[in-house]
Design an enzyme around this catalytic site. Structure first.
Site, PDB file in Angstrom:
ATOM      1  N   ASP A   1     -34.223  12.478  20.223  1.00 24.42           N
ATOM      2  CA  ASP A   1     -35.817  12.524  19.225  1.00 24.42           C
ATOM      3  C   ASP A   1     -36.193  11.694  18.661  1.00 24.42           C
ATOM      4  O   ASP A   1     -35.201  10.813  18.263  1.00 24.42           O
ATOM      5  CB  ASP A   1     -35.213  14.232  19.149  1.00 24.42           C
ATOM      6  CG  ASP A   1     -34.946  15.492  20.342  1.00 24.42           C
ATOM      7  OD1 ASP A   1     -35.728  15.471  21.088  1.00 24.42           O
ATOM      8  OD2 ASP A   1     -34.783  16.081  19.702  1.00 24.42           O
TER       9      ASP A   1
ATOM     10  N   ASP B   1     -39.908  17.019  25.812  1.00 20.03           N
ATOM     11  CA  ASP B   1     -40.722  18.447  24.770  1.00 20.03           C
ATOM     12  C   ASP B   1     -42.076  18.178  24.836  1.00 20.03           C
ATOM     13  O   ASP B   1     -42.042  19.145  24.962  1.00 20.03           O
ATOM     14  CB  ASP B   1     -39.509  18.247  23.294  1.00 20.03           C
ATOM     15  CG  ASP B   1     -38.055  18.176  23.145  1.00 20.03           C
ATOM     16  OD1 ASP B   1     -37.667  18.186  23.869  1.00 20.03           O
ATOM     17  OD2 ASP B   1     -38.018  17.497  22.387  1.00 20.03           O
TER      18      ASP B   1
END
Length: 167
Positions: A126, A144
């Protein structure tokens, strides 16, 4: 005499375009994650613009680190089931529902992108952080974003696009 009207199938209701779109989206996601993993310092804020920064971290769970205490194979299995379910939804959705088909393609691409991370690294990379001085959103990645935008497309399809009457 009834008049038959030809309904052109939506681009992503056909297997070849959806396949190539998903492959392209996954490749972009993976290229960005490789660059982030090689060049972005681990857990250091790199400001981009006010309220947006890059911040490399590793997610052992699913979205927003939920289920991070669960076994990795459980999470992989859960994601595979979700991908299979979305493929089934894609197949069952009317061919003219272009927004839903786009949404399904984005959801599948995002899920596959994060699955590749899980298999390759044991975690998901991330790197996008929205924040203010007193608040910050969970760190996330392009995959995402694909999943979130895809879900929004499916919801908008249900809310905004006219439905055909059942016969």
């Amino acid at each position: 005499m009834t008049e038959q009207t030809y309904v052109r199938p939506a681009l992503f209701s056909r297997p070849a375009p959806i396949f190539f779109f998903i492959v392209a989206a996954v490749l972009i996601d993976q290229i960005v994650k490789i660059a982030v993993d090689h060049y972005l310092p681990l857990q250091e804020v790199v400001p981009v613009i006010p309220m947006l920064a890059l911040y490399r971290t590793y997610n052992l769970g699913v979205a927003f680190s939920m289920l991070s205490g669960m076994d990795g194979w459980f999470i992989v299995g859960m994601r595979l089931i979700i991908v299979a379910f979305v493929i089934w939804l894609w197949y069952r959705t009317a061919k003219d529902r272009w927004l839903a088909h786009l949404g399904y393609a984005l959801i599948i691409a995002g899920a596959i992108g994060n699955l590749i991370d899980r298999f390759a690294y044991g975690h998901v990379i991330d790197y996008i952080l929205f924040y203010t001085e007193s608040w910050s959103f969970a760190v996330f990645n392009l995959a995402d974003s694909f999943i979130t935008i895809g879900a929004a497309c499916v919801i908008l399809d249900e809310l905004l696009l006219p439905k055909k009457a059942s016969r």
